[in-house]
Motif scaffolding. Structure first.
Motif, short mmCIF file in Angstrom:
data_model
loop_
_atom_site.label_atom_id
_atom_site.label_comp_id
_atom_site.label_asym_id
_atom_site.label_seq_id
_atom_site.Cartn_x
_atom_site.Cartn_y
_atom_site.Cartn_z
N THR A 212 -3.07 -121.11 54.92
CA THR A 212 -3.00 -120.48 53.07
C THR A 212 -3.66 -121.14 52.78
O THR A 212 -3.51 -121.19 51.30
CB THR A 212 -1.25 -121.32 53.54
N ARG A 228 -12.39 -111.90 54.13
CA ARG A 228 -10.86 -111.49 54.38
C ARG A 228 -10.41 -111.04 53.84
O ARG A 228 -8.98 -110.96 53.93
CB ARG A 228 -10.89 -113.45 53.42
N GLY A 232 -6.84 -110.73 56.71
CA GLY A 232 -5.65 -110.46 56.14
C GLY A 232 -4.76 -110.52 54.70
O GLY A 232 -4.14 -110.20 54.66
N VAL A 233 -5.51 -109.54 53.56
CA VAL A 233 -5.15 -108.78 52.38
C VAL A 233 -4.58 -107.14 52.57
O VAL A 233 -3.42 -106.72 51.85
CB VAL A 233 -6.60 -109.33 50.84
N GLU A 236 -1.46 -105.43 53.05
CA GLU A 236 -0.55 -106.21 52.81
C GLU A 236 -0.03 -105.09 51.67
O GLU A 236 0.36 -104.94 51.13
CB GLU A 236 -1.04 -107.86 51.58
N LYS A 267 -2.41 -110.33 43.94
CA LYS A 267 -1.64 -110.37 45.37
C LYS A 267 -2.51 -112.05 45.85
O LYS A 267 -1.10 -112.77 46.63
CB LYS A 267 -1.94 -109.09 46.34
N ILE A 268 -3.72 -112.14 46.09
CA ILE A 268 -3.91 -113.11 46.63
C ILE A 268 -3.60 -114.66 45.61
O ILE A 268 -2.74 -115.77 46.26
CB ILE A 268 -5.81 -113.26 46.54
N GLU A 271 0.73 -114.49 45.17
CA GLU A 271 1.65 -114.36 46.58
C GLU A 271 0.36 -115.12 48.03
O GLU A 271 1.18 -115.77 48.90
CB GLU A 271 1.90 -113.19 46.93
N LEU A 272 -0.69 -114.48 48.04
CA LEU A 272 -0.59 -115.32 49.59
C LEU A 272 -1.43 -116.65 49.11
O LEU A 272 -1.26 -116.97 50.63
CB LEU A 272 -2.15 -114.00 50.00
#
Length: 376
Positions: A212, A228, A232-233, A236, A267-268, A271-272
Motif C-alpha cells: 500500500t 507498477r 497493479g494499476v 483497476e 487513482k493512485i 485510492e491506491l
C-alpha cells in the motif's frame, strides 16, 4: 556497438529501478518499525510517508511526529551528494519545518531531529562531506543530525534490513520524550567499539505496508513506475467483463484500454496510495516508456492506448521463463530489455513513431533501422 549499447541501457534502467525499489523498502522499514514501537504509546503519533511541508525540492523522504515534544525528519541517500551547498541549505530548512500531526495540522515539535539514512556503500563519502560542512560552521542548525547506514542482509536466511549509527557524525537522537526502553538513542548507542543496530525483517507485515506504499516522496524512474502501472494499476481500469477475460486468459491478444495520465494519477493518489504525490509527468514518462516497449501508444494530450496483455510469450523470447527475482523485479528486467532493444536499434524518428498515434503498428517491431547510440 549495438550489443554493448543494449547491455548498458538495460543495466542503467535496472540499476535505477533497484535503487528506487530499495528506497521504498527503507521507508517501509521505518513505517513498520515506528508504527509498531510507538503507534500505541503516543495517541498523537503520525508517520507521514508523503510529507508536503515545503516545496518539492526541499521536502524530506518521510517524517514521524510523536507529540508536541518530539519528532524526526528522515532523508534517504543512495549515492554521494552531488551538490553539497544545496544539500546543506536544504537540511537547514528542514530543521525548522513543521510536521503533519495525527489531526492533519502542521506543527513543529519542541525537539526535531534529522536522521540521514545512507546506503552502507556510500556512508563514508556522504558522512565526511557533511562533517566538513559542520566543522566549517556551514551546517549550524537547531536539530541534531544523526547519520545512519543501512544494508540488506540474510537474503536467503531471514531477509532483513539493518540500520546502524555511524560514528562519523557525533550527534545521537535527542529523544527524551520517548519511553525509556524504546529510546532510539539507546537502541543505536555505542557498545564498546561497535554501535547497536536495528534489524527489520521483510516479513508479511513489511510486505503489507509496502503493497500500500509502492511510491516514496521522490520521483520514480520511468521503468519503476511503468512496472507498477502494469503490475497493479491498469487492472483497476478494466470493466468486469475485461477483468474476467484477463483472469481466464481468454484475451490472449490483449485488451485495448484508453487511459489518461490524470486519471491514473488520481487513482493512485486518492485510492491506491492515499496521500501520495504522484504527478502527471511521472505517469506520462512511464507510459512513454511502455510505448517504446510497444504495448502503449499516445492517442492525445496525456492520453494513451494500452495493450494490456500477458507477457509470457515475450519472456520466452528473451529466454527469461524462470527467475528467482520477485514478480515486479522480473517484469523490470523484461520491460528494460524490450525497451532497450528498440531504443538502441531504431532511430529517434522511429522511436517517436512508437509513441505517436496512428504512425506505426505497435505490434510490428521488425524491419526498422539501427539508431545512433547517442545516449548509450
Amino acid at each position: 556497438m549495438t550489443e554493448r549499447g543494449f547491455k548498458r541501457c538495460v543495466r542503467s534502467a535496472v540499476r535505477e529501478f533497484d535503487r528506487y525499489d530499495r528506497d521504498v523498502d527503507v521507508v517501509t522499514c521505518w513505517e513498520v518499525f515506528l508504527s509498531d514501537q510507538y503507534g500505541y504509546h503516543f495517541r498523537s503519533f503520525n508517520f507521514d510517508r508523503f510529507p508536503n511541508i515545503l516545496d518539492e525540492r526541499v521536502n524530506p523522504s518521510f517524517t514521524a511526529y510523536f507529540n508536541d515534544e518530539y519528532g524526526i525528519v528522515f532523508e534517504t541517500y543512495h549515492d554521494r551528494i552531488a551538490k553539497i551547498d544545496e544539500e546543506v541549505s536544504r537540511l537547514k530548512k528542514l530543521s525548522n519545518c513543521e510536521l503533519a500531526t495525527d489531526r492533519g495540522r502542521d506543527r513543529r515539535p519542541e525537539t526535531l531531529d534529522i536522521a540521514l539514512l545512507v546506503d552502507a556503500d556510500e556512508v563514508q563519502t556522504v558522512g565526511h562531506s557533511l562533517k566538513e560542512e559542520i566543522e566549517a560552521g556551514n551546517l549550524d542548525c537547531d536539530s541534531n543530525i544523526i547519520l545512519l547506514d543501512f544494508d540488506f542482509i540474510g537474503r536467503n536466511d531471514r531477509p532483513r534490513y539493518r540500520f546502524r549509527r555511524s560514528s562519523i557524525l557525533e550527534d545521537n537522537f535527542e529523544d527524551a520524550a520517548l519511553p525509556g526502553g524504546r529510546k532510539l538513542s539507546n537502541k543505536l548507542s555505542q557498545q564498546g567499539q561497535e554501535f547497536e543496530n536495528i534489524q527489520i525483517p521483510t516479513n508479511e507485515d513489511f510486505s503489507e505496508f509496502k503493497a500500500t506504499g509502492m511510491i516514496t516522496n521522490k520521483a520514480p524512474s520511468e521503468l519503476y513506475l511503468a512496472c507498477r502501472l502494469w503490475n497493479g494499476v491498469f487492472i483497476e481500469f478494466l470493466s468486469d467483463d475485461e477483468l474476467e477475460a484477463w483472469k481466464t486468459g481468454s484475451s490472449r491478444g490483449g485488451i485495448d484500454k484508453i487511459v489518461e495520465a490524470s486519471e491514473i494519477r488520481e487513482k493512485i493518489n486518492q485510492e491506491l496510495i492515499p496521500g501520495a504525490n504522484v504527478d502527471d509527468k511521472w505517469v506520462i514518462d512511464a507510459l512513454e516508456y511502455l510505448a517504446i516497449c510497444g504495448v502503449a501508444e499516445k492517442s492525445g494530450d496525456g492520453e494513451f492506448n494500452i495493450e494490456f496483455k500477458n507477457l509470457r510469450d515475450k519472456k520466452r523470447e528473451y529466454n527469461d521463463t524462470s527467475s528467482a527475482r520477485s514478480k515486479v523485479s522480473d517484469l523490470a528486467w523484461l520491460l528494460s530489455e524490450w525497451h532497450c532493444e528498440n531504443r538502441t536499434q531504431k532511430s529517434r524518428e522511429e522511436l517517436a513513431e512508437f509513441i505517436a498515434a496512428d504512425s506505426v503498428d505497435s505490434n510490428s517491431l521488425d524491419g526498422l533501422g539501427k539508431a545512433e547510440l547517442t545516449d548509450f
